[in-house]
Write a protein that holds these residues in place. Structure first.
Motif, PDB file in Angstrom:
ATOM      1  N   UNK A 179       0.828  -1.209   0.000  1.00 56.21           N
ATOM      2  CA  UNK A 179       0.000   0.000   0.000  1.00 56.21           C
ATOM      3  C   UNK A 179       0.866   1.264   0.000  1.00 56.21           C
ATOM      4  N   UNK A 180       2.034   1.219   0.652  1.00 55.57           N
ATOM      5  CA  UNK A 180       2.950   2.371   0.584  1.00 55.57           C
ATOM      6  C   UNK A 180       3.428   2.585  -0.856  1.00 55.57           C
ATOM      7  N   UNK A 181       3.760   1.472  -1.531  1.00 54.50           N
ATOM      8  CA  UNK A 181       4.245   1.576  -2.915  1.00 54.50           C
ATOM      9  C   UNK A 181       3.115   2.049  -3.845  1.00 54.50           C
ATOM     10  N   UNK A 182       1.901   1.574  -3.584  1.00 55.21           N
ATOM     11  CA  UNK A 182       0.758   2.046  -4.385  1.00 55.21           C
ATOM     12  C   UNK A 182       0.630   3.564  -4.320  1.00 55.21           C
ATOM     13  N   UNK A 183       0.853   4.110  -3.115  1.00 54.07           N
ATOM     14  CA  UNK A 183       0.780   5.554  -2.948  1.00 54.07           C
ATOM     15  C   UNK A 183       1.833   6.305  -3.760  1.00 54.07           C
ATOM     16  N   UNK A 184       2.945   5.627  -4.070  1.00 52.67           N
ATOM     17  CA  UNK A 184       4.026   6.266  -4.840  1.00 52.67           C
ATOM     18  C   UNK A 184       3.895   5.962  -6.325  1.00 52.67           C
TER      19      UNK A 184
END
Ligand SMILES: [Zn+2]
Length: 418
Positions: A155-160
């Motif tokens: 989910x952190x990577x999705x945000x980026x």
């Protein structure tokens, strides 16, 4: 659920580093002709130079690598075409005429540097050349299990993702884990997280859709400190990082991380320094990790948790005799261990990070004696004793370096598509 903090920064690391990231041995392909192998090695040398040392003129690349002018020109052209380097205007020399163009790593080529700790998961987007483009952190109340870790990371990577898709070409991700990690990226045991026999790299690969490399946090910290931090320019160094969860070590010899059988070398935290000492999570008594630990000092300070900077201040001003005595006891035990390590490994530099960096700041003179070598009949010599340079930034760069390693060894074959 914790807070997600996003920071943006543009930082560029410089300096010469060891010749290779020890985690990934050079690949040998039997069918390759000698010329192709030589070309690959030369491309690798040029790319590693601009990655570790910042923009370089073609003539400087030639003098560092020993390659002639036309060879350097051809190699740089290949790297430009693969989108791995770009040309930048060199600093004005004061001479008249057209300024020469220097060659820089293309920081649009990027990797994710992932870190998992008992109280947080963080992800940094790092460009080739060491620029940290952005980073995000997810704070946790308790250690995540491997499944939760993969979900949070995804989910952190999705945000980026939107930013990545628009501006960057990813080569993969590296993850630093506080535990024993084998060469396939599986965790054997990670006591601070409560993990045992977990195929972390495989799990993250399917969660992220990226190639993932996993490694022990102290080992990856050692390599990053060697390439970008205070170890820059040293091909032989010893790195020790301390935290409430224990002490991890990394040994770099001739520019390569010492891995040992199955990749578990450098577990210096479990060196026994007092057979009747405190019980260590590994089951033995008196390991360095168990004896040199912020726990007893925090208890005496009446605090549950302090970060490195806060501990620097608190211990710097502490006058309580009980605190001074515990501090001295720990520094003397660390000193004993360092004396043994320096005699065994003869490093050029010893780098202390985290809690051990705090001990160095409070007791530099006491610890300096430990790294003075007095061989019989020879002049005493001092090994460089340094506090880790990059603190939290290092731990963002370090795991990304693992992801860059294969590209740095075989640049054209592994260049991400444009
Ligand atoms: Zn132990």
């Amino acid at each position: 659920m914790g807070d997600v903090v996003t920071m943006r920064e543009e930082e560029t690391a410089g300096g010469r580093g060891p010749a290779s990231w020890g985690g990934v041995p050079p690949r040998t392909v039997g069918a390759r002709t000698t010329n192709e192998e030589v070309r690959q090695q030369n491309l690798s040398a040029v790319l590693r130079l601009v990655h570790g040392s910042g923009p370089q003129s073609r003539s400087h690349i030639g003098s560092v690598t020993g390659l002639n002018r036309s060879t350097v020109t051809a190699l740089v052209t290949d790297l430009l075409e693969a989108g791995l380097v770009r040309e930048a205007e060199a600093a004005p020399t004061g001479r008249r005429g057209r300024p020469s163009l220097s060659v820089a790593a293309d920081d649009a080529v990027a990797a994710l540097g992932i870190r998992v700790e008992p109280d947080a998961v963080s992800v940094a987007l790092v460009g080739l050349g060491g620029a940290v483009h952005s980073r995000v952190r997810h704070d946790l109340a308790s250690p995540p299990n491997p499944k939760r870790f993969a979900q949070i990371t995804a989910s952190l990577v999705d945000g980026m993702r939107a930013d990545i898709d628009r501006h960057y070409r990813l080569v993969g991700a590296g993850v630093a884990i506080p535990g024993l990690v084998d060469e396939s990226g599986s965790v054997l045991i990670a006591p601070p997280l409560g993990w045992r026999r977990e195929q972390v790299a495989t799990r993250l690969e399917s969660a992220l859709g990226l190639r993932v490399t996993a490694g022990n946090d102290a080992s990856v910290g050692a390599m990053a400190e060697a390439r970008f931090g205070v170890g820059r320019g040293s091909d032989n160094l010893l790195y020790l990082g301390g935290s409430p969860y224990g002490i991890g070590g990394g040994l770099i010899f001739d520019g390569t991380l010492l891995r040992g059988t199955s990749g578990f070398a450098g577990e210096l935290g479990h060196t026994v320094i007092d057979p009747r000492g405190a019980r260590c999570p590994c089951g033995r008594r008196g390991c360095l990790s168990a004896e040199v630990n912020p726990g007893p000092l925090l208890k005496l300070l009446g605090r549950r948790k302090l970060d490195e900077d806060e501990l620097d201040i608190e211990l710097g001003v502490a006058r309580d005799p009980a605190i001074r005595a515990e501090l001295e006891r720990q520094v003397d035990l660390l000193s004993l261990a360092l004396t043994n390590f320096v005699n065994a490994f003869a490093p050029e530099a010893v780098i202390l990070s985290g809690y051990l960096g705090v001990l160095l700041a409070t007791s530099r003179e006491r610890l300096s004696d430990a790294v003075r070598i007095d061989p019989v009949g020879a002049e005493g010599r001092q090994v460089r004793l340094e506090r880790a340079h990059m603190r939290s930034r290092l731990m963002q760069l370090a795991p990304a370096e693992m992801a860059f390693a294969p590209l740095l060894l075989d640049p054209i074959a592994l260049a991400p598509p444009r």
